[in-house]
Every structure is written in structure tokens, then in C-alpha cells.
Design an enzyme around this catalytic site. Sequence first.
Site, PDB file in Angstrom:
ATOM      1  N   ALA A  69     -65.678  -5.745 -38.794  1.00  0.00           N
ATOM      2  CA  ALA A  69     -64.245  -5.550 -38.582  1.00  0.00           C
ATOM      3  C   ALA A  69     -63.857  -5.842 -37.135  1.00  0.00           C
ATOM      4  CB  ALA A  69     -63.861  -4.114 -38.946  1.00  0.00           C
ATOM      5  N   GLU A  70     -64.783  -5.610 -36.204  1.00  0.00           N
ATOM      6  CA  GLU A  70     -64.472  -5.761 -34.788  1.00  0.00           C
ATOM      7  C   GLU A  70     -65.010  -7.047 -34.174  1.00  0.00           C
ATOM      8  OE1 GLU A  70     -62.548  -3.739 -32.985  1.00  0.00           O
ATOM      9  OE2 GLU A  70     -62.175  -2.537 -34.774  1.00  0.00           O
ATOM     10  N   ALA A  71     -66.068  -7.608 -34.778  1.00  0.00           N
ATOM     11  CA  ALA A  71     -66.710  -8.749 -34.124  1.00  0.00           C
ATOM     12  C   ALA A  71     -67.439  -9.639 -35.122  1.00  0.00           C
ATOM     13  CB  ALA A  71     -67.700  -8.249 -33.065  1.00  0.00           C
ATOM     14  N   ASP A 120     -73.837   4.666 -33.253  1.00  0.00           N
ATOM     15  CA  ASP A 120     -74.123   4.137 -34.594  1.00  0.00           C
ATOM     16  C   ASP A 120     -75.628   4.092 -34.819  1.00  0.00           C
ATOM     17  OD1 ASP A 120     -73.647   3.115 -37.100  1.00  0.00           O
ATOM     18  OD2 ASP A 120     -73.320   1.059 -36.434  1.00  0.00           O
ATOM     19  N   ILE A 125     -70.920 -11.934 -35.311  1.00  0.00           N
ATOM     20  CA  ILE A 125     -72.216 -12.039 -34.659  1.00  0.00           C
ATOM     21  C   ILE A 125     -72.861 -13.357 -35.077  1.00  0.00           C
ATOM     22  CG2 ILE A 125     -74.433 -10.927 -34.212  1.00  0.00           C
ATOM     23  CD1 ILE A 125     -72.063  -9.175 -33.451  1.00  0.00           C
TER      24      ILE A 125
END
Length: 220
Positions: free
Chosen positions: A8-10, A128, A12
Site C-alpha cells: 500500500a505504501e511502496a 512489523d 519493492i
Amino acid sequence: MELIKQGAEARIYKAEFGELYFPWDDEKVIVKDRIPKRYRIEEIDRKLRKERTVREARILHRAKEAGVNCPYVYEVDTLNMRIVMEFINGKRMKELLEEVPMDERLSLCREIGRQIGRLHEAGLMHGDLTTSNMILRGEKVYLIDFGLADFDPTLEAQGVDLHLLRRAMESTHYTWFERGFKAVLEGYAEVRGEEARREIEAKIDEIESRGRYRERSWVG
């Protein structure tokens, strides 16, 4: 570059070192691009993504200085909100812990505890902690994915870190997680001492009791 994870944020990616810089013995890197959020005002979005990119890189640097096995940071690009870091080529602990004998599992769990102990001793929290975010390379356990990490030396933050790991182990390694988490705390105590272990265990119990109270209140 090869997209290996879409969050959701990045995004990879895995890439050859030579794709970004210059040829170097087939060295591979991880490229983490923070994704723009269209629902945010553009100026605020850029500010938030820049802050989070810089913070993650600084935390990785601080953790490495503290003796935590984690990726080296090669580059921080605050124009494109990108971190280029070392690719840790090894076996993910989530699968590995289910494949090896129990004595080896517990030995690996103690090493996980030592790595977390060093992280917390440096005033950092991961945010996390799951066995999916741990890799065994050679004989070393590496912590990866510091996207939710923060500079937070409080007992509360450390307790939440380990509480989340306990819950993750219960879900993934449910047949033996109690022995495994006990071994994690043993390794943690080797780095931070028995008093810190007692304090963190009490904090974990407190956090879990708060969760049970909220569940009862919701049902009621």
C-alpha cells in the site's frame, strides 16, 4: 528491475547493481519506491513520503551501527522518494523455522531475540516484527522491511514490537510458538539483561490484557 512486492505504501524491486551504478560481481540490490497518494494534497504527500524515506534510511543506518543485522543503504533519493539497499539473499525464517529440527528452531529464535535486543537497546522499534521479515543468510539472522520502524526507546513501543511478534508466531508457528517465543526472550535477555526481560514480559502481558478487555467490552 523486477517488481517483487506491491504494498500500500511502496513498490519493492530487485535489480542488478550494475543497472543503477556500475558492474560489480553480480551484486543485487533492493529498490524501494514510495507510492504517491492521490487522495492527499500533492505538497503534503511529497513531504510525508520524503520524511518517511529519510527516516527509514536513518533507522537502518542506526541499527547497523548498533550491531543489528540489516541491509546496508546504498542511496537515498529524496527527489523520487527511493531507497536503494543491499539485497539479503537467503532463506525466509517463516518457512525455514518449519523445516528444521526443534533444537535448531529454538537456536534461531534465540538469535532473533538477540537481534531485537540490539535494536531496542539502540532506541529503535521495528513496527512489523514477523518471521516473514527475517532472513537467514549464512549463519546470520537479518531483520528486513523497516518501513514502519521508528525512533522510540519507550518500554511501550518495545512491548508492542514483541507482542506483535508473539501474535505473528502464534498464527504462523502455532504448534510450537510458546517454546519459540520463550527462546526469543532468552536471546533478548542476553543482550539487555534479565531485568529488561522481566520488564518487557510484564509489558507484553499488560498489552495483551488491554486487548482482551477491549474484546470483552465490544462483545458486551
